[in-house]
Design a protein around this motif. Structure first.
Motif, short mmCIF file in Angstrom:
data_model
loop_
_atom_site.label_atom_id
_atom_site.label_comp_id
_atom_site.label_asym_id
_atom_site.label_seq_id
_atom_site.Cartn_x
_atom_site.Cartn_y
_atom_site.Cartn_z
N ARG A 18 -52.40 58.50 -107.15
CA ARG A 18 -52.25 59.36 -106.43
C ARG A 18 -51.61 60.73 -106.93
NH1 ARG A 18 -53.25 57.26 -101.74
NH2 ARG A 18 -52.36 58.80 -100.30
N ARG A 19 -51.74 61.86 -106.68
CA ARG A 19 -51.28 62.89 -107.05
C ARG A 19 -50.41 63.68 -105.91
NH1 ARG A 19 -54.92 66.20 -110.20
NH2 ARG A 19 -53.91 65.30 -111.73
N ALA A 20 -49.15 64.05 -106.34
CA ALA A 20 -48.34 64.62 -105.56
C ALA A 20 -48.85 66.48 -105.26
CB ALA A 20 -46.79 64.59 -106.05
N TYR A 39 -48.97 65.74 -98.40
CA TYR A 39 -48.13 65.63 -99.77
C TYR A 39 -48.45 64.81 -100.85
CZ TYR A 39 -44.54 68.13 -97.00
OH TYR A 39 -43.72 68.88 -96.37
N ASP A 40 -49.71 63.96 -100.47
CA ASP A 40 -50.16 63.33 -101.76
C ASP A 40 -51.55 63.10 -101.37
OD1 ASP A 40 -50.06 60.54 -100.74
OD2 ASP A 40 -48.02 60.73 -101.26
N SER A 42 -55.35 61.15 -103.20
CA SER A 42 -55.89 60.11 -104.20
C SER A 42 -57.65 60.21 -103.97
CB SER A 42 -55.42 58.72 -103.95
OG SER A 42 -56.04 57.93 -103.07
#
Length: 105
Positions: A18-20, A39-40, A42
């Motif tokens: 995941r990427r914030a 907010y995140d 993937s």
């Protein structure tokens, strides 16, 4: 189950990194459009903060910048947040959201 409990449980079963992020997006729920914040993200899904009547197992449409739209299934709802799984293949998500999903697998 608290939001923190949900985060811990979901980390154990994640298939994708995941990427914030903090992105303004909109979500279409049964034909009604709601503004929300991602907010995140993937290749498998996204977590949104949204003030809308959204329930587990519903299919919704997420509208990202540049009019990119993806259908997703609601997999959890907790304290104003929802977790969504994209219906599209991870490769298609990577292509469409390339600026956001760079280096994700």
């Amino acid at each position: 189950m608290t939001f923190d409990d949900m985060k811990k449980a979901s980390k154990a079963v994640r298939k994708h990194k995941r990427r914030a992020v903090k992105l303004n997006v909109s979500v279409d729920v049964n034909g009604k459009l709601f503004s929300c914040t991602a907010y995140d993200v993937s290749l498998g899904g996204v977590r949104l903060k949204v003030d809308a009547p959204i329930f587990e197992n519903e299919n919704v449409s997420i509208n990202f910048e540049d009019n990119l739209q993806h259908i997703a299934k609601v997999v959890w709802v907790s304290a104003g947040y929802v977790g969504l799984n994209f219906n599209d293949r991870p490769q298609k998500i990577k292509e469409h959201l390339s600026g956001i999903t760079t280096n994700l697998s």
